[in-house]
Motif scaffolding. Structure first.
Motif, PDB file in Angstrom:
ATOM      1  N   GLY A  84       5.306   3.829   2.267  1.00  0.00           N
ATOM      2  CA  GLY A  84       4.041   3.365   1.405  1.00  0.00           C
ATOM      3  C   GLY A  84       4.022   4.244   0.270  1.00  0.00           C
ATOM      4  N   ASP A  85       5.094   5.172   0.002  1.00  0.00           N
ATOM      5  CA  ASP A  85       5.181   5.729  -1.133  1.00  0.00           C
ATOM      6  C   ASP A  85       5.867   4.958  -2.276  1.00  0.00           C
ATOM      7  N   SER A  86       6.513   3.954  -2.017  1.00  0.00           N
ATOM      8  CA  SER A  86       7.032   3.177  -3.091  1.00  0.00           C
ATOM      9  C   SER A  86       5.902   2.663  -3.850  1.00  0.00           C
ATOM     10  N   ALA A  87       6.123   2.786  -5.264  1.00  0.00           N
ATOM     11  CA  ALA A  87       5.080   2.614  -6.423  1.00  0.00           C
ATOM     12  C   ALA A  87       5.774   2.950  -7.691  1.00  0.00           C
ATOM     13  N   LEU A  88       4.854   2.660  -8.531  1.00  0.00           N
ATOM     14  CA  LEU A  88       5.205   2.879  -9.961  1.00  0.00           C
ATOM     15  C   LEU A  88       4.173   4.192 -10.195  1.00  0.00           C
ATOM     16  N   TYR A  89       5.211   5.294 -10.765  1.00  0.00           N
ATOM     17  CA  TYR A  89       4.523   6.707 -10.908  1.00  0.00           C
ATOM     18  C   TYR A  89       4.259   7.035 -12.582  1.00  0.00           C
ATOM     19  N   LEU A  90       3.039   6.748 -13.008  1.00  0.00           N
ATOM     20  CA  LEU A  90       2.720   6.972 -14.446  1.00  0.00           C
ATOM     21  C   LEU A  90       2.331   8.374 -14.674  1.00  0.00           C
ATOM     22  N   CYS A  91       2.665   8.935 -15.640  1.00  0.00           N
ATOM     23  CA  CYS A  91       2.011  10.094 -16.247  1.00  0.00           C
ATOM     24  C   CYS A  91       1.461   9.847 -17.644  1.00  0.00           C
TER      25      CYS A  91
END
Lengths: 113, 113
Positions: A84-91
């Motif tokens: 479930g940590d699969s994602a796009l991580y934006l800063c």
């Protein structure tokens, strides 16, 4: 000025591993925020750093952590990865004189297998 | 904490028509409401914002309205063009609460030529 940069852009990991993502803010910006973006969930706030201090934290488990260095660059770490940590991580970074305005980086797409 | 709901999740309009996206928020202390546009594969970009002491703000074909009493705000795009096709996110935050933004789940706008 160069925009917000993030490395790496893409990452594939397996469950149980850990990952470190990096974010370099716009020069002169001291605030860096991190978000997780998943389909249907929008952007969910992870945490925000300012002058090496965490000022705000979202509702994510302790596996998600971050830090900021004296040059304002920030890293976020996710330990014991789950599918479930699969994602796009934006800063995003913000200038001190206009803290409400956020400039986003291109994101790091993380796939956990 | 704050909860931002956004509707509709998808919106399809004919080129030249208007598009309206609505958001509601729960925390009456929220007083800054930005809207972001995210084109496919790109980073979110701020397109317009409004503070709680203003009821409406306009920028060319884009306008945002805010109803503090009802706790809702809307994005209006007139004379839509194919390049308006993107995912739009609303957000809310308390200005003094540093940079903790609460985002809606996004609206995918498709403008048909």
């Amino acid at each position: 000025k160069a925009g917000v940069t993030q490395t790496p852009r893409y990452l594939i990991k397996t469950r149980g591993q850990q990952v470190t993502l990096s974010c370099s803010p716009i020069s002169g910006h001291r605030s860096v925020s991190w978000y997780q973006q998943t389909p249907g969930q929008g952007l969910q706030f992870l945490f925000e750093y300012f002058s090496e201090t965490q000022r705000n934290k979202g509702n994510f488990p302790g596996r998600f952590s971050g830090r900021q260095f004296s040059n304002s660059r920030s890293e976020m770490n996710v330990s014991t990865l789950e599918l479930g940590d699969s994602a796009l991580y934006l800063c995003a970074s913000s200038p001190s004189q206009d803290p409400k305005t956020q400039y986003f980086g291109p994101g790091t797409r993380l796939l956990v297998l | 904490g704050e909860n931002v709901e956004q509707h509709p999740s998808t919106l399809s309009v004919q080129e030249g028509d208007s598009a309206v996206i609505k958001c509601t928020y729960s925390d009456s202390a929220s007083n800054y409401f930005p809207w972001y546009k995210q084109e496919l594969g790109k980073r979110p970009q701020l397109i317009i914002d409004i503070r709680s002491n203003v009821g409406e703000k306009k920028d060319q074909r884009i306008a945002v309205t805010l109803n503090k009493t009802a706790k809702h705000f809307s994005l209006h795009i007139t004379e839509t063009q194919p390049e308006d096709s993107a995912v739009y996110f609303c957000a809310a935050k308390v200005v003094i609460d540093f940079n903790k933004f609460y985002f809606g789940s996004g609206t995918k706008l498709n403008v048909k030529p």
